[in-house]
Write an enzyme that holds these catalytic residues in place. Structure first.
Site, PDB file in Angstrom:
ATOM      1  N   HIS A 146       0.699  -1.055   0.068  1.00 33.88           N
ATOM      2  CA  HIS A 146       0.054  -0.068  -0.171  1.00 33.88           C
ATOM      3  C   HIS A 146       0.906   1.233   0.012  1.00 33.88           C
ATOM      4  CE1 HIS A 146      -3.996  -1.929   1.879  1.00 33.88           C
ATOM      5  NE2 HIS A 146      -3.400  -2.732   0.859  1.00 33.88           N
ATOM      6  N   TYR A 200      -8.786   5.064   8.033  1.00 33.83           N
ATOM      7  CA  TYR A 200      -8.843   5.232   9.681  1.00 33.83           C
ATOM      8  C   TYR A 200      -9.852   6.433   9.863  1.00 33.83           C
ATOM      9  CZ  TYR A 200      -4.489   2.966  10.665  1.00 33.83           C
ATOM     10  OH  TYR A 200      -3.215   2.242  10.925  1.00 33.83           O
ATOM     11  N   PRO A 245      -2.857  -0.350  19.218  1.00 31.36           N
ATOM     12  CA  PRO A 245      -2.876  -0.737  17.916  1.00 31.36           C
ATOM     13  C   PRO A 245      -2.969   0.299  16.677  1.00 31.36           C
ATOM     14  CG  PRO A 245      -4.965  -1.657  18.602  1.00 31.36           C
ATOM     15  CD  PRO A 245      -4.098  -0.927  19.819  1.00 31.36           C
ATOM     16  N   LYS A 290       2.301  -0.601  15.019  1.00 30.66           N
ATOM     17  CA  LYS A 290       3.551  -0.634  15.436  1.00 30.66           C
ATOM     18  C   LYS A 290       4.129  -1.843  16.201  1.00 30.66           C
ATOM     19  CE  LYS A 290       4.840   3.044  13.276  1.00 30.66           C
ATOM     20  NZ  LYS A 290       4.827   2.550  12.036  1.00 30.66           N
ATOM     21  N   TYR A 337       4.670   6.280   9.916  1.00 32.29           N
ATOM     22  CA  TYR A 337       3.604   5.063   9.631  1.00 32.29           C
ATOM     23  C   TYR A 337       4.644   4.086   8.865  1.00 32.29           C
ATOM     24  CZ  TYR A 337      -0.639   2.663   8.755  1.00 32.29           C
ATOM     25  OH  TYR A 337      -1.650   1.597   8.937  1.00 32.29           O
TER      26      TYR A 337
HETATM   27  P1  FAD Z   1       3.644 -12.339  21.010  1.00 25.96           P
HETATM   28  O1  FAD Z   1       3.094 -12.468  19.592  1.00 25.96           O
HETATM   29  O2  FAD Z   1       2.453 -12.254  22.098  1.00 25.96           O
HETATM   30  O3  FAD Z   1       4.367 -13.744  21.141  1.00 25.96           O
HETATM   31  C1  FAD Z   1       4.493 -14.145  22.594  1.00 25.96           C
HETATM   32  C2  FAD Z   1       4.786 -15.668  22.115  1.00 25.96           C
HETATM   33  O4  FAD Z   1       5.237 -16.093  23.732  1.00 25.96           O
HETATM   34  C3  FAD Z   1       3.226 -16.132  22.084  1.00 25.96           C
HETATM   35  O5  FAD Z   1       3.142 -17.349  21.139  1.00 25.96           O
HETATM   36  C4  FAD Z   1       2.792 -16.989  23.610  1.00 25.96           C
HETATM   37  O6  FAD Z   1       1.846 -17.870  23.518  1.00 25.96           O
HETATM   38  C5  FAD Z   1       4.121 -17.184  24.024  1.00 25.96           C
HETATM   39  N1  FAD Z   1       4.104 -17.384  25.608  1.00 25.96           N
HETATM   40  C6  FAD Z   1       3.487 -16.735  26.423  1.00 25.96           C
HETATM   41  N2  FAD Z   1       3.788 -17.175  27.603  1.00 25.96           N
HETATM   42  C7  FAD Z   1       4.684 -18.101  27.507  1.00 25.96           C
HETATM   43  C8  FAD Z   1       5.184 -19.263  28.563  1.00 25.96           C
HETATM   44  N3  FAD Z   1       5.046 -18.840  29.815  1.00 25.96           N
HETATM   45  N4  FAD Z   1       6.101 -20.178  27.839  1.00 25.96           N
HETATM   46  C9  FAD Z   1       6.253 -20.098  26.573  1.00 25.96           C
HETATM   47  N5  FAD Z   1       5.730 -19.253  25.799  1.00 25.96           N
HETATM   48  C10 FAD Z   1       5.123 -18.419  26.107  1.00 25.96           C
HETATM   49  N6  FAD Z   1       1.273  -4.848  15.518  1.00 25.96           N
HETATM   50  C11 FAD Z   1       1.585  -4.368  14.302  1.00 25.96           C
HETATM   51  O7  FAD Z   1       2.839  -4.215  14.063  1.00 25.96           O
HETATM   52  N7  FAD Z   1       0.649  -3.902  13.258  1.00 25.96           N
HETATM   53  C12 FAD Z   1      -0.571  -4.000  13.337  1.00 25.96           C
HETATM   54  O8  FAD Z   1      -1.286  -3.973  12.523  1.00 25.96           O
HETATM   55  C13 FAD Z   1      -0.948  -4.886  14.694  1.00 25.96           C
HETATM   56  N8  FAD Z   1      -2.306  -4.875  14.880  1.00 25.96           N
HETATM   57  C14 FAD Z   1      -2.828  -5.499  15.971  1.00 25.96           C
HETATM   58  C15 FAD Z   1      -4.144  -5.875  15.984  1.00 25.96           C
HETATM   59  C16 FAD Z   1      -4.640  -6.632  17.475  1.00 25.96           C
HETATM   60  C17 FAD Z   1      -6.050  -6.994  17.398  1.00 25.96           C
HETATM   61  C18 FAD Z   1      -3.502  -6.763  18.382  1.00 25.96           C
HETATM   62  C19 FAD Z   1      -3.853  -7.642  19.635  1.00 25.96           C
HETATM   63  C20 FAD Z   1      -2.251  -6.692  18.181  1.00 25.96           C
HETATM   64  C21 FAD Z   1      -1.904  -5.989  16.871  1.00 25.96           C
HETATM   65  N9  FAD Z   1      -0.441  -5.726  16.805  1.00 25.96           N
HETATM   66  C22 FAD Z   1      -0.023  -5.056  15.739  1.00 25.96           C
HETATM   67  C23 FAD Z   1       0.623  -5.887  18.040  1.00 25.96           C
HETATM   68  C24 FAD Z   1       1.341  -7.151  17.577  1.00 25.96           C
HETATM   69  O9  FAD Z   1       0.375  -8.451  17.297  1.00 25.96           O
HETATM   70  C25 FAD Z   1       2.248  -7.726  18.500  1.00 25.96           C
HETATM   71  O10 FAD Z   1       2.854  -6.502  18.869  1.00 25.96           O
HETATM   72  C26 FAD Z   1       3.300  -8.853  18.185  1.00 25.96           C
HETATM   73  O11 FAD Z   1       2.345 -10.032  18.225  1.00 25.96           O
HETATM   74  C27 FAD Z   1       4.521  -8.919  19.251  1.00 25.96           C
HETATM   75  O12 FAD Z   1       5.055 -10.124  19.005  1.00 25.96           O
HETATM   76  P2  FAD Z   1       5.922 -10.980  20.086  1.00 25.96           P
HETATM   77  O13 FAD Z   1       6.451 -11.903  19.330  1.00 25.96           O
HETATM   78  O14 FAD Z   1       6.698  -9.951  20.949  1.00 25.96           O
HETATM   79  O15 FAD Z   1       4.673 -11.440  20.921  1.00 25.96           O
HETATM   80  C1  DHB Z   2      -4.610  -3.625  11.151  1.00 25.03           C
HETATM   81  C2  DHB Z   2      -4.377  -3.347  12.627  1.00 25.03           C
HETATM   82  C3  DHB Z   2      -3.984  -2.129  12.964  1.00 25.03           C
HETATM   83  O1  DHB Z   2      -3.584  -2.043  14.303  1.00 25.03           O
HETATM   84  C4  DHB Z   2      -3.829  -1.097  12.325  1.00 25.03           C
HETATM   85  O2  DHB Z   2      -3.408   0.288  12.811  1.00 25.03           O
HETATM   86  C5  DHB Z   2      -3.875  -1.166  10.984  1.00 25.03           C
HETATM   87  C6  DHB Z   2      -4.530  -2.642  10.256  1.00 25.03           C
HETATM   88  C7  DHB Z   2      -4.656  -4.707  10.526  1.00 25.03           C
HETATM   89  O3  DHB Z   2      -5.258  -5.633  11.201  1.00 25.03           O
HETATM   90  O4  DHB Z   2      -5.061  -4.895   9.351  1.00 25.03           O
END
Ligand code: FAD
Ligand code: DHB
Length: 404
Positions: A75, A204, A296, A300, A388
């Site tokens: 995009h 947005y 979210p 980021k 962004y």
């Molecule tokens: P996580 O993805 O949470 O991974 C952590 C892992 O550790 C998991 O698999 C979990 O099961 C595991 N774990 C937990 N406890 C234990 C344990 N005790 N022992 C072993 N394993 C364990 N970010 C963006 O950049 N862009 C977006 O558009 C965006 N949109 C989002 C929309 C939603 C609805 C949500 C909820 C989040 C969004 N995010 C977005 C944020 C993004 O999803 C997270 O920042 C990202 O998943 C972080 O990755 P991580 O590996 O640090 O943590």
């Molecule tokens: C999506 C999630 C977000 O948090 C955002 O800012 C933009 C897009 C998505 O899930 O596509």
């Protein structure tokens, strides 16, 4: 009891843990990844969708960009909608050609699990009773149960990539970490719908009834969110009520609105800003959501997880290849500079685009003025665009063992 040694123990197989494991693999560093959920659960979890240009470049440079190349949607702009009109921000035109790519986090995780499996290095799903100890010694210990056996693994370093609710951050003794936190008085209700996206780019929306966001996952699947009260039970929302609210907030004066389709997934996500500093204690390094959470709105979170592990991989490479520890010492400071800039941006996007339940009429008018300025000033649009698509990386790919 299975006892052994590994160079780096990684807790969590989300984006942070899997990316780190692969970066270490590419540098010939051995790691063990321990995840408490099942493979299916980790892959199916619906979350982020927006990859910054730098995250896309990183996945490509790591050789795990094939799926992204094929199915990712590049995009070059996005829309901001308020007072019933959409305004386009030309991300690429304002940033010298940078863009974002819409590619589901679950696809990223699937690609990384496949890459890990191909290396034959260990990745254990459904591990139980995962714990870390001896963090300030020269050999921290990772313990867990898996396949009916107790495991005790002595590591050189442990990476806490276990997300916000993991066990690594709480294993750091009290008094070491400073926590900075803001909880917002709203949550996001998100859906996936079997409907062709009616816009090629994200929208947005700031509406009198609250924030709404139009996104997508593929040419056949639309991803939508809107602001609801915090802790809103998802059962309060029938599919019909969701569509009524979604269309009410998103429909613009020119008649644009999302296509309606069958809802295939729905959930409510709370919103918070959170930073725990420093992102290190002894030989435990926190990366991704285990150290920080952003609301979210700025898209980021996943991207910050990627930039953290790039910095960590660089430091571990310097240690294993040259015996140098200064980049390990600097890890937290280097990450936190970027984290705070992303925090600021995410807070600003959130504060500008949501209705605060206790917000004054003054705030509403100020937010509208903010959006008016944003969408009419080239300087303001450029500022949004460069943040962004992602601020430049603080460390080079080459320093982490990749070709730029
Ligand atoms: P996580 O993805 O949470 O991974 C952590 C892992 O550790 C998991 O698999 C979990 O099961 C595991 N774990 C937990 N406890 C234990 C344990 N005790 N022992 C072993 N394993 C364990 N970010 C963006 O950049 N862009 C977006 O558009 C965006 N949109 C989002 C929309 C939603 C609805 C949500 C909820 C989040 C969004 N995010 C977005 C944020 C993004 O999803 C997270 O920042 C990202 O998943 C972080 O990755 P991580 O590996 O640090 O943590
Ligand atoms: C999506 C999630 C977000 O948090 C955002 O800012 C933009 C897009 C998505 O899930 O596509």
């Amino acid at each position: 009891m299975g006892g052994n040694r590994i160079q780096v123990g990684i807790v969590g197989a989300g984006p942070a843990g899997l990316l780190l494991g692969h970066l270490l693999h590419l540098n010939g560093i051995d790691s063990l990844i321990v995840e408490n959920r099942s493979r299916e659960y980790v892959i199916d979890r619906v979350r982020a969708g927006v990859l910054e240009q730098g995250t896309v470049d990183l996945l490509q440079a790591m050789g795990v960009g094939d799926g992204l190349q094929q199915a990712g949607l590049r995009h070059e702009g996005l829309h901001v909608s308020f007072r019933g009109s959409r305004h386009r921000i030309d991300l690429a035109g304002l940033t010298g050609g940078k863009a974002i790519t819409v590619y589901g986090q679950n696809e990223v995780v699937r690609d990384l699990i496949d890459a890990r499996t191909a290396t034959t290095r260990p990745l254990h799903f459904e591990a139980e009773r995962v714990s870390v100890s001896d963090l300030d010694s020269s050999s921290p210990v990772l313990r867990f149960q898996h396949g009916g056996a107790e495991h005790e693994v002595h590591c050189d370093y442990i990476a806490g990539c276990d997300g916000f609710h993991g066990i690594c951050r709480p294993a750091i003794p009290e008094g070491v970490l400073t926590v900075y936190e803001r909880i917002y008085p709203f949550a996001w209700l998100g859906i996936l719908s079997e409907a062709a996206p009616s816009s090629e780019e994200l929208v947005y929306t700031y509406h009198d009834r609250g924030f709404a966001l139009f996104s997508m996952r593929s040419p056949k699947v639309t991803r939508l969110y809107f602001q609801v009260p915090p802790d809103e039970p998802i059962e309060h929302w029938s599919d019909e009520a969701i569509w009524t609210e979604m269309l009410e907030r998103m429909t613009t004066q020119d008649g644009w609105q999302p296509n309606v389709g069958r809802i295939i997934q729905k959930s409510v996500t709370p919103m918070r800003s959170f930073v725990a500093a420093p992102m290190r204690y002894g030989r435990l390094f926190l990366a991704g959501d285990s150290a920080h959470i952003v609301p979210p709105t700025g898209a980021k979170g996943l991207n910050l997880a990627a930039s953290d592990v790039l910095v960590l991989a660089r430091a571990l490479k310097a240690f294993y290849q040259h015996g140098r520890t200064e980049w390990l010492q600097e890890y937290s400071d280097v990450c936190l500079r970027r984290v705070w800039k992303a925090q600021r941006f995410s807070w600003w996007m959130t504060s500008t685009l949501h209705r605060f339940p206790d917000g004054h009429a003054f705030d509403h008018q100020r937010q509208l003025a903010d959006l008016d300025y944003l969408t009419t000033s080239r300087a303001a649009m450029t500022s949004l665009a460069e943040q962004y698509v992602g601020l430049p990386a603080d460390v080079s790919f080459e320093s982490a063992g990749l070709t730029d």
